[in-house]
Design an enzyme around this catalytic site. Sequence first.
Site, PDB file in Angstrom:
ATOM      1  N   TYR A 130      70.542  57.108   0.545  1.00 38.37           N
ATOM      2  CA  TYR A 130      71.368  58.270   0.912  1.00 38.37           C
ATOM      3  C   TYR A 130      71.334  59.333  -0.204  1.00 38.37           C
ATOM      4  O   TYR A 130      71.127  60.524   0.063  1.00 38.37           O
ATOM      5  CB  TYR A 130      72.800  57.824   1.194  1.00 38.37           C
ATOM      6  CG  TYR A 130      73.752  58.948   1.515  1.00 38.37           C
ATOM      7  CD1 TYR A 130      73.626  59.678   2.692  1.00 38.37           C
ATOM      8  CD2 TYR A 130      74.778  59.290   0.635  1.00 38.37           C
ATOM      9  CE1 TYR A 130      74.499  60.717   2.989  1.00 38.37           C
ATOM     10  CE2 TYR A 130      75.661  60.324   0.930  1.00 38.37           C
ATOM     11  CZ  TYR A 130      75.516  61.029   2.094  1.00 38.37           C
ATOM     12  OH  TYR A 130      76.385  62.064   2.384  1.00 38.37           O
ATOM     13  N   LYS A 186      69.655  63.173   0.132  1.00 37.76           N
ATOM     14  CA  LYS A 186      70.470  64.372  -0.110  1.00 37.76           C
ATOM     15  C   LYS A 186      69.891  65.203  -1.265  1.00 37.76           C
ATOM     16  O   LYS A 186      70.000  66.427  -1.265  1.00 37.76           O
ATOM     17  CB  LYS A 186      71.928  63.983  -0.371  1.00 37.76           C
ATOM     18  CG  LYS A 186      72.641  63.446   0.881  1.00 37.76           C
ATOM     19  CD  LYS A 186      72.621  64.461   2.016  1.00 37.76           C
ATOM     20  CE  LYS A 186      73.447  64.059   3.216  1.00 37.76           C
ATOM     21  NZ  LYS A 186      73.353  65.000   4.340  1.00 37.76           N
TER      22      LYS A 186
HETATM   23  N1  LIG Z   1      82.685  63.453   4.918  1.00 42.74           N
HETATM   24  C1  LIG Z   1      82.378  63.391   3.632  1.00 42.74           C
HETATM   25  O1  LIG Z   1      83.164  62.931   2.785  1.00 42.74           O
HETATM   26  C2  LIG Z   1      81.050  63.940   3.157  1.00 42.74           C
HETATM   27  C3  LIG Z   1      80.776  63.997   1.777  1.00 42.74           C
HETATM   28  C4  LIG Z   1      79.574  64.540   1.352  1.00 42.74           C
HETATM   29  C5  LIG Z   1      78.651  65.012   2.270  1.00 42.74           C
HETATM   30  N2  LIG Z   1      78.936  64.923   3.606  1.00 42.74           N
HETATM   31  C6  LIG Z   1      77.931  65.394   4.554  1.00 42.74           C
HETATM   32  O2  LIG Z   1      78.570  66.126   5.590  1.00 42.74           O
HETATM   33  C7  LIG Z   1      77.865  65.972   6.814  1.00 42.74           C
HETATM   34  C8  LIG Z   1      78.841  65.551   7.902  1.00 42.74           C
HETATM   35  O3  LIG Z   1      79.346  64.278   7.593  1.00 42.74           O
HETATM   36  P1  LIG Z   1      80.473  63.547   8.427  1.00 42.74           P
HETATM   37  O4  LIG Z   1      81.338  62.827   7.483  1.00 42.74           O
HETATM   38  O5  LIG Z   1      81.110  64.484   9.376  1.00 42.74           O
HETATM   39  O6  LIG Z   1      79.685  62.415   9.272  1.00 42.74           O
HETATM   40  P2  LIG Z   1      78.435  62.381  10.282  1.00 42.74           P
HETATM   41  O7  LIG Z   1      78.284  60.940  10.693  1.00 42.74           O
HETATM   42  O8  LIG Z   1      77.260  63.022   9.660  1.00 42.74           O
HETATM   43  O9  LIG Z   1      78.944  63.183  11.566  1.00 42.74           O
HETATM   44  C9  LIG Z   1      78.854  64.569  11.690  1.00 42.74           C
HETATM   45  C10 LIG Z   1      78.435  64.954  13.090  1.00 42.74           C
HETATM   46  O10 LIG Z   1      77.100  64.512  13.320  1.00 42.74           O
HETATM   47  C11 LIG Z   1      77.023  63.705  14.500  1.00 42.74           C
HETATM   48  N3  LIG Z   1      75.997  62.687  14.233  1.00 42.74           N
HETATM   49  C12 LIG Z   1      75.987  61.759  13.255  1.00 42.74           C
HETATM   50  N4  LIG Z   1      74.876  61.001  13.351  1.00 42.74           N
HETATM   51  C13 LIG Z   1      74.168  61.472  14.390  1.00 42.74           C
HETATM   52  C14 LIG Z   1      72.941  61.096  15.002  1.00 42.74           C
HETATM   53  N5  LIG Z   1      72.213  60.064  14.548  1.00 42.74           N
HETATM   54  N6  LIG Z   1      72.501  61.790  16.077  1.00 42.74           N
HETATM   55  C15 LIG Z   1      73.226  62.830  16.569  1.00 42.74           C
HETATM   56  N7  LIG Z   1      74.396  63.236  16.036  1.00 42.74           N
HETATM   57  C16 LIG Z   1      74.861  62.551  14.952  1.00 42.74           C
HETATM   58  C17 LIG Z   1      78.444  63.163  14.671  1.00 42.74           C
HETATM   59  O11 LIG Z   1      78.750  62.820  16.026  1.00 42.74           O
HETATM   60  P3  LIG Z   1      78.375  61.363  16.628  1.00 42.74           P
HETATM   61  O12 LIG Z   1      78.873  60.354  15.639  1.00 42.74           O
HETATM   62  O13 LIG Z   1      79.042  61.318  17.956  1.00 42.74           O
HETATM   63  O14 LIG Z   1      76.877  61.347  16.746  1.00 42.74           O
HETATM   64  C18 LIG Z   1      79.268  64.363  14.205  1.00 42.74           C
HETATM   65  O15 LIG Z   1      79.372  65.339  15.219  1.00 42.74           O
HETATM   66  C19 LIG Z   1      76.750  64.945   6.541  1.00 42.74           C
HETATM   67  O16 LIG Z   1      75.535  65.615   6.311  1.00 42.74           O
HETATM   68  C20 LIG Z   1      77.212  64.251   5.269  1.00 42.74           C
HETATM   69  O17 LIG Z   1      76.154  63.736   4.501  1.00 42.74           O
HETATM   70  C21 LIG Z   1      80.101  64.406   4.072  1.00 42.74           C
END
Ligand SMILES: NC(=O)c1ccc[n+]([C@@H]2O[C@H](COP(=O)([O-])OP(=O)(O)OC[C@H]3O[C@@H](n4cnc5c(N)ncnc54)[C@H](OP(=O)(O)O)[C@@H]3O)[C@@H](O)[C@H]2O)c1
Length: 263
Positions: A156, A160
């Site tokens: 991961y 990134k």
């Molecule tokens: N949240 C944090 O603390 C954090 C910290 C640092 C960076 N980030 C970054 O922020 C971004 C968003 O993260 P997040 O925490 O919201 O979680 P996420 O699991 O990336 O979910 C974000 C969105 O993407 C969709 N998604 C995830 N996997 C998918 C797949 N294989 N195919 C299609 N859609 C997919 C999810 O809906 P579904 O699950 O329904 O598919 C959701 O709408 C990511 O790039 C992550 O690396 C997050």
Amino acid sequence: MTDLSGYGPWAVIAGGSEGVGAEFAGQLADAGLNLVLIARKSVPLDQTANSCRERGVEVRTLALDLVAPDAVARIVEATADVDVGLLVYNAGANTCSEHFLDGDLAAFSRVIDLNVGSMLALVQHFGRPMRERRRGGILLVGSMAGYLGSMRHTVYGGVKAFGRIFAESLWLELREYNVDVLELVLGVTRTPAMERVGLNFDMPGMHVAEPADVAREGLEQLPNGPVYVAAGNAGDVARRNDPDRAKVVLGTHRFMQKLLGSR
Ligand SMILES: NC(=O)c1ccc[n+]([C@@H]2O[C@H](COP(=O)([O-])OP(=O)(O)OC[C@H]3O[C@@H](n4cnc5c(N)ncnc54)[C@H](OP(=O)(O)O)[C@@H]3O)[C@@H](O)[C@H]2O)c1
């Protein structure tokens, strides 16, 4: 507030149903952009789509897994008749947190496919007409995990880091074509995905950002690429860039152990 109308008339959000992705969708709908929202689970996808339609824009949904072999072809087909001026690639949270030698290689490969393979394919597909038109935006969501090695983040953290260097290089290549490229770097953010993995946002010492705030920052900073560290975390990122890597990696690891009370 940045005028977002120049990124229309359509925006594609890969990962546009929940958390930061849903906030991107709502804020872009408020700016009058039509949306193609992509995610796996159809219930949150439809909820976000309906709330955007209520703001007066057209919304298409695609319930698919971005790492499925036919995902990119389905997205290409579903957007063939619209003019996409903005690609937001938000999906990408870690889905394999094993120690590297104990994890399933196929599960690690899916982290790479989601954050690298499908992202590259969509950037190339939607970026080419943007370059041709000399107008557009590409916003990739990154992580502070991409600035240093950390436990259970072998792959991961690596993808990134790739995303950031890719964004910087693409920004350089597209500047003269008036296509904006931004890597929006997030720290801990209160998203449903993080809630589902059981992260305790109330832990003392944990700096937690809100999805609406970081989405707003990302859209505001889109013209000012290549990288923007959201939620006031730029100082922490600067410390992570220290050339004494053992000091940084071990120091951050020990801090996280103390914070999480873990191994
Ligand atoms: N949240 C944090 O603390 C954090 C910290 C640092 C960076 N980030 C970054 O922020 C971004 C968003 O993260 P997040 O925490 O919201 O979680 P996420 O699991 O990336 O979910 C974000 C969105 O993407 C969709 N998604 C995830 N996997 C998918 C797949 N294989 N195919 C299609 N859609 C997919 C999810 O809906 P579904 O699950 O329904 O598919 C959701 O709408 C990511 O790039 C992550 O690396 C997050």
